[in-house]
Design an enzyme around this catalytic site. Structure first.
Site, short mmCIF file in Angstrom:
data_model
loop_
_atom_site.label_atom_id
_atom_site.label_comp_id
_atom_site.label_asym_id
_atom_site.label_seq_id
_atom_site.Cartn_x
_atom_site.Cartn_y
_atom_site.Cartn_z
N ARG A 135 0.83 -1.21 0.00
CA ARG A 135 0.00 0.00 0.00
C ARG A 135 0.87 1.26 0.00
O ARG A 135 0.48 2.29 -0.56
CB ARG A 135 -0.98 0.00 1.18
CG ARG A 135 -2.02 1.10 1.11
CD ARG A 135 -3.14 0.91 2.13
NE ARG A 135 -4.21 0.05 1.66
CZ ARG A 135 -5.32 0.47 1.02
NH1 ARG A 135 -5.50 1.75 0.78
NH2 ARG A 135 -6.22 -0.39 0.63
N GLU A 140 -9.48 6.08 7.31
CA GLU A 140 -8.04 6.30 7.20
C GLU A 140 -7.62 7.58 6.47
O GLU A 140 -6.66 8.23 6.89
CB GLU A 140 -7.39 5.10 6.48
CG GLU A 140 -7.44 3.82 7.26
CD GLU A 140 -7.14 2.62 6.38
OE1 GLU A 140 -7.96 2.29 5.51
OE2 GLU A 140 -6.07 2.01 6.57
#
Lengths: 159, 264, 811
Positions: free
Chosen positions: C311, C766
């Site tokens: 990621r 997030e």
């Protein structure tokens, strides 16, 4: 290890418990009196999740011995709402969405209430520094301060 | 926390007796450091002798030009005291800046100086203010009291009963907080006394609180923040740790000293 | 209409009265045992002897177990089966659990562990990136590389090549409720586990594995957590397994909670990163090619490090179109805590890399950093700049029963903008001329909206004028310097492990009209349950008070994914909607038959069921349907469409959509001490059509402050022996009340998600963390005001680091 018999007042009620000398007031509230509103966030007096008042003064119950409560008056989050009616701070925390996971909330409410009792009209700066010992990892604090200032204003109007 | 015994004496004599009778006893004088240390199993006293119920150890009064503060007086009480605010306002402000409200409501002046944490505020204050520490058996000048990290001139079975602070209108304490603990990364207390300027520094010294001769000389001849510009503050003998290097602390000493002078 | 309403968190009345129950608050039987781990005191080596006699004979101790006492040491890993519950004799990090104590109280267990006498044969630990690189100590056999275009050519022909290095520290989660679990043995050998976990199914799976039970022998319940932030995705496994093991061996309930110190020493944290960069730009600061080498310390075990590092690579571009790019990722194995999931899951580290590059380009070319950012943005999707209106904008089109839009509302929104073309399915955006721009992993970016959003934020917060005013102010200030920065975030939504993008729900309607709702997501304070309950209430047209939110329970909804990757509302909201719609359709069909109307003529609104001309209270309708012998219980299921991803090749469409936002922060630094404060922060964040604006804004504020903390005061320090020295709130500084911005304005970019998500909302857990980067960037800007040189500010920018950067700027 001999236990100590402690008589104290919690939220206005006379209570008794037997504790080991090493047990903290937080341990006694949670384990002997089933008052689990005060939380152990750090155990070292740095996070404020265990905040209660003792004889009207804000303390970290994790850094007070259960034995030290003898003859004192303790106030916890469980005693903040009176006869089922939420304290203005409690209402404002709900209204302003000033909480998320909720585990710091009882400590912050107890701390904020103790300031407003001393100083009903705190500046925002005074409030920030008063709450410096109460950590919150979720909210970023903005809504908390807004809720407290709003509650203070409402309480001043009502008085 | 290891098991321990708890005593709550009501007199100084009873406190001494309780401590002498213990295998490895400790005075409990607020417990804001001691209890945390015990929980981490870094201290394991057999007995705790709680001195906060002893009436002889509490209260603040003036004795002529001298402020007398009972050893079991909390930081919050010192900060709020009218006597302290008028005789020695710098000390009141120092007390008001210790830790957070919960610490100030439980922690005591006697407990703080007996522990002599190298980053505590009171040692710098009392050293700069040329205070006298009074125990159950003698009086000790602050200059002779603070001996090193967590070390003082106290004998075993000796208890601090009060602290005598000469009134001082021109004194101030400036602290750069270690942001997590709120202890001093560097704290500087300056005081203009009859014998010249006194400057005491906490948080920075490898051996705990200390006086700085160079800063004292400069301020004795010229009590101004600019007088500090020319003083060399060496990093030698200063702490380097996870919160700051010795060089950073040396820099902060000058900055805080100037701020203290400006605030005094 | 209960969605898009700023209702309070469902547990708020419990939270403010201290009645909300967390694992440690559950009343325990008097026989309950309390557990504690004994931990390794070296970072690497072998145990040569372990004398636990004193531990065994300590007061209150009931059982002591070392690895050697077990035929098979249970595994705690969420990925590679490389995390034994207790050391097998080898020590991999300082703090690793080596033995387990069960005692009659928490204090007794904690005290007993200190009595162990353990000797070790020490080996040299690998503690740093350099040491691990030198030893080639890594996960996977070599670095991963994602590549697009000819980077070398782009760099060699660029007018300017800018290179540098940014190192950023890790981050302790510091959930205020520490890890906790409790296991209760059942009469037939089954186990019930209460766990403070974001992933009950994982706990169930690992406990079943440890006890050699099928998964149906273990039921895991999670009512709420006192914060998670990723730290409870896998790190609760150890406690739950330990409790189950002791409960299984003794037949007694067992409870374990880490003290804060133990929590710091045992559990994993955010991955720290070093990123080396080389970018080629033209005179205007436009990037032609960029090369990033990301290095991260994963710690001793694999845990979730591969997807975290993936990621980070997937966010190396953040909001910027890189015509050519090469991203190389080294996943290094070190003798430290096993780094784990933390809000953003590697994304923030990747984003910091390129935001640093933007500031570096601006400094090198003498340009405004915001201008450099805007010049490098991806193109906005068609209509993205006009479909918004900030918080005051009208709500997006609601959906009626059949999922189609109500014509009236859609018309209102589309008037004059043409924006309604963007919404979903047949109305997808038209392809751009020459095709859409692609990310370095070859995904087309079709929903970008940051050009318009940034323009609006810059205008609303008066960026240009304040920037000029700051320059003027700084010129007259010898000691204090201000800085300002506006930084964006574009965050990919979906688990990159594609199969995790599924969710289930279970909904019952009782004959009195009350609704019981359950889904696989967990509540950690983010308000997931409230948002999903609003969905359920909306589907039935009833008040959210009628919907009972219940603890997450593996016995109700099986095979769930972790509540992670910001996916909670997206996945579980859809699953609950599906379950509700199944029941609603059955009710509609029955009532339609009863009233001789068509099922589509039955509407659920305002607490009533409208059947033809008749209005029936929902409770009465439920009872009638029950009397008619129709099931009022249903499961719901959802899987995210349109995603596919090859993580080895670095190609595909890993994300369903991008959540975006931007923040502008102004700071002041003290050039004598390095101390600094946030003076003002303005945020405009894209939560799609927010399901609950109050909750979403709370997520944004909290995420921002947590991100700012990561990059400023939160410093993790290991000493040369591998001991974590910052292991308590007295040494590790998270933001406190006094650290929040003095002025804090947060607004939602209120435009429906073009992707077909639940009520067109967007994930919000997030992404806002990366808005905190604006603070770090503003600090760099303030430092730059001190002198002509590049200040090379690293992270975290502690006061001492800021002061050092001031010295570098002055030269």
């Amino acid at each position: 290890m001999s236990k100590i018999h402690v008589t104290t007042k919690v939220n206005g009620d006379e209570v008794e418990y037997l504790c080991e000398p090493r047990e903290t007031l937080l341990d006694c509230l949670r384990d002997h009196l089933d008052l689990t509103g005060a939380k152990e966030g750090c155990g070292t007096g740095d996070c404020g999740a265990c905040s209660v008042t003792m004889d009207g003064r804000l303390v970290c119950s994790c850094l007070v011995l259960g034995a030290e409560a003898q003859g004192k008056e303790i106030a916890t989050i469980e005693g903040m709402a009176e006869d089922g009616a939420l304290h203005p701070l409690q209402r404002k925390f709900i209204e302003h969405a000033a909480l998320q996971c909720g585990i710091c909330t009882p400590g912050i409410l107890v701390a904020a209430k103790s300031l407003l009792e001393k100083n009903p009209d705190p500046t925002e700066t005074e409030m920030r520094y008063w709450l410096a010992g109460n950590l919150c990892r979720c909210t970023g604090y903005d809504k908390i301060i807004r809720a407290v200032m709003d509650a203070a204003a409402e309480m001043r109007e009502a008085s | 926390m290891y098991p321990t015994k708890y005593h709550k004496p009501d007199s100084v004599d009873a406190a001494i007796t309780a401590l002498s009778g213990a295998e490895d006893g400790k005075f409990l004088a607020g417990g804001q450091t001691l209890l945390a240390t015990m929980k981490q199993h870094l201290a394991a006293p057999s007995d705790l002798v709680d001195v906060r119920g002893i009436s002889d150890l509490s209260g603040i009064r003036m004795d002529g030009d001298t402020l007398v503060i009972g050893a079991a007086t909390t930081h919050a009480e010192v900060a709020a005291s009218a006597d302290v605010n008028s005789a020695c306002p710098g000390l009141a402000r120092l007390a008001a800046g210790i830790g957070d409200p919960a610490v100030r409501h439980m922690g005591t002046i006697g407990g703080s100086i007996a522990n002599n944490d190298p980053a505590a505020c009171y040692p710098a204050g009392l050293l700069a203010l040329n205070a006298t520490i009074v125990t159950n058996s003698r009086e000790i000048a602050a200059d002779d009291f603070f001996l090193g990290l967590f070390t003082t001139a106290l004998e075993e079975d000796e208890i601090i009963t009060s602290v005598r602070v000469p009134a001082c209108a021109k004194a101030a304490y400036a602290k750069f907080r270690q942001p997590a603990s709120l202890f001093a990364l560097v704290g500087v207390c300056v005081a203009q006394t009859a014998d010249g300027a006194r400057v005491a520094i906490t948080g920075a010294g490898e051996d705990g609180v200390f006086r700085h001769e160079g800063l004292e000389a400069a301020l004795s001849s010229d009590w101004s923040a600019s007088a500090i510009d020319g003083v060399e503050v060496s990093a030698d003998g200063l702490m380097s740790d996870i919160h700051g290097s010795a060089a950073y602390r040396a820099n902060l000493i000058k900055v805080m000293a100037k701020r203290a002078v400006a605030a005094a | 209409m209960s969605v898009r309403t700023p209702l309070p968190h469902d547990s708020a009345p419990l939270h403010v009265t201290g009645r909300a129950r967390y694992v440690d608050d559950i009343p325990t039987p008097a026989t309950c045992l309390h557990l504690a781990f004994g931990m390794a005191q070296i970072a690497h080596g072998r145990i040569t002897s372990m004398d636990l006699d004193a531990v065994r004979s300590a007061q209150g101790v009931v059982q002591v177990i070392a690895g050697s006492d077990l035929d098979e040491i249970p595994d705690c890993s969420p990925s590679a089966e490389d995390e034994p519950l207790l050391s097998d004799g080898t020590i991999h990090y300082l703090g690793q659990p080596v033995f387990l104590v069960a005692a009659t109280s928490h204090l007794a267990a904690r005290r007993a562990v200190t009595l162990a006498k353990i000797t070790y044969e020490e080996a040299t630990p690998l503690l740093t990136i350099d040491a691990a690189l030198e030893a080639n100590s890594r996960f996977e056999d070599g670095p991963r590389v994602y590549e697009k275009g000819d980077v070398d050519q782009a760099l060699s022909s660029a007018a300017h090549v800018i290179e540098g290095r940014i190192e950023m520290g890790g981050q302790e989660h510091f959930y205020l409720e520490g890890q906790a679990a409790m296991a209760m043995p059942q009469d037939n050998g089954d186990m019930i586990v209460h766990s403070s976990t974001q992933h009950p199914t994982e706990i169930q799976h690992k406990v079943a594995h440890a006890l050699h039970l099928p998964m149906n022998g273990v039921r895991v319940e999670t009512r709420r957590m006192g914060g998670g932030f990723g730290g409870k995705e896998s790190q609760g496994n150890h406690l739950a397994i330990a409790c189950a093991l002791i409960a299984h061996r003794t037949g007694l309930p067992a409870k374990m909670r880490y003290d804060r110190d133990d929590d710091f020493m045992i559990t994993g944290k955010r991955h720290d990163f070093r990123i080396d960069y080389r970018v080629g730009v033209n005179d205007e600061g436009r990037i032609a090619g960029a090369e990033f080498t990301q290095m991260t310390r994963c710690g001793w075990a694999l845990d979730l490090s591969l997807p975290v590092a993936d990621r980070a690579m997937l966010h190396a571009d953040n909001a910027y179109h890189l015509p050519a790019a090469r991203i190389t990722s080294h996943r290094l194995r070190t003798h430290t805590q096993s780094a784990t999931a933390f809000r953003g899951f590697g994304g923030p580290q990747g984003v910091v890399g390129i935001e640093r590059v933007m500031d570096h380009i601006a400094h090198a070319l003498g340009l405004d950093p915001l201008q450099v950012r805007q010049r490098n943005y991806y193109d906005d999707a068609f209509g993205a700049g006009v479909a918004q209106g900030g918080l005051s904008a009208p709500p997006g089109p609601p959906e009626d029963i059949s999922g189609t839009k109500k014509a009236g509302t859609a018309h209102k929104l589309s008037s004059g903008t043409g924006a309604s073309k963007r919404f979903g399915g047949a109305h997808s955006p038209e392809p751009m001329a020459g095709g859409a721009q692609t990310t370095p992993y070859h995904m087309e970016v079709t929903d970008f909206l940051l050009n318009g959003l940034t323009e609006k934020l810059a205008t609303d917060c008066d960026y240009a004028a304040r920037k000029a005013a700051i320059a003027e102010w700084n010129a007259g200030q010898p000691v204090l310097k201000k800085g300002i920065a506006l930084t964006p975030v574009k965050f990919g939504i979906s688990f990159t492990l594609t199969h995790l993008n599924q969710a289930g729900a279970l909904v019952h309607v009782y004959a009195d009209g009350s609704v019981h709702m359950n889904h696989g997501g967990t509540e950690m304070g983010q308000g997931l349950n409230q948002k999903v309950a609003q969905v359920a209430a909306d589907r039935f047209g009833i008040s959210p008070d009628m919907v009972k939110i219940t603890a997450t329970d593996t016995g109700k909804v099986p095979n769930t994914s972790a509540t992670a990757a910001s996916s909670g509302s997206d996945l579980n909201g859809m699953a609950v909607k599906a379950a509700c719609d199944t029941i609603r359709d059955r009710m509609a069909e029955y009532l339609a038959t009863e009233h001789q109307v068509k099922p589509h003529q039955v509407r659920f609104a305002d607490g009533m069921v409208h059947v033809g001309a008749e209005e029936i209270p929902f409770a009465e309708a439920a009872n009638r349907v029950y009397m008619g012998r129709v099931s009022l219980s249903a499961t719901g299921y959802y899987k995210t469409p349109d995603i596919e991803w090859d993580r080895i090749a670095g190609r595909g469409r890993p994300f369903f959509y991008f959540a975006q936002g931007a923040a502008c922060s102004e700071v002041v630094i003290d050039t004598l001490t390095g101390e600094n404060r946030i003076l003002r922060t303005d945020i405009l964040h894209d939560a799609g059509s927010s399901l609950n604006p109050a909750i979403d804004i709370g997520q944004i504020e909290g995420g921002f402050v947590q991100g700012a903390g990561w990059l400023t005061t939160e410093e993790l320090v290991w000493d040369e022996t591998g001991r974590l020295r910052t292991h308590a709130p007295s040494t590790y500084k998270i933001p406190a009340c006094s650290d929040r911005p003095r002025i804090f304005n947060v607004a939602l970019w209120d435009a429906p998600n073009p992707a077909e998500t639940i009520y067109r909302s967007k994930a919000v857990g997030e992404p806002p963390l990366m808005l905190g980067i604006s603070v770090w960037s503003a600090l760099a800007d303030a430092v730059s005001a001190c002198g002509p040189n590049y200040p090379d500010l690293q992270a975290p920018a502690t006061a001492e680091a800021v002061l050092a950067a001031v010295a570098r700027a002055r030269g």
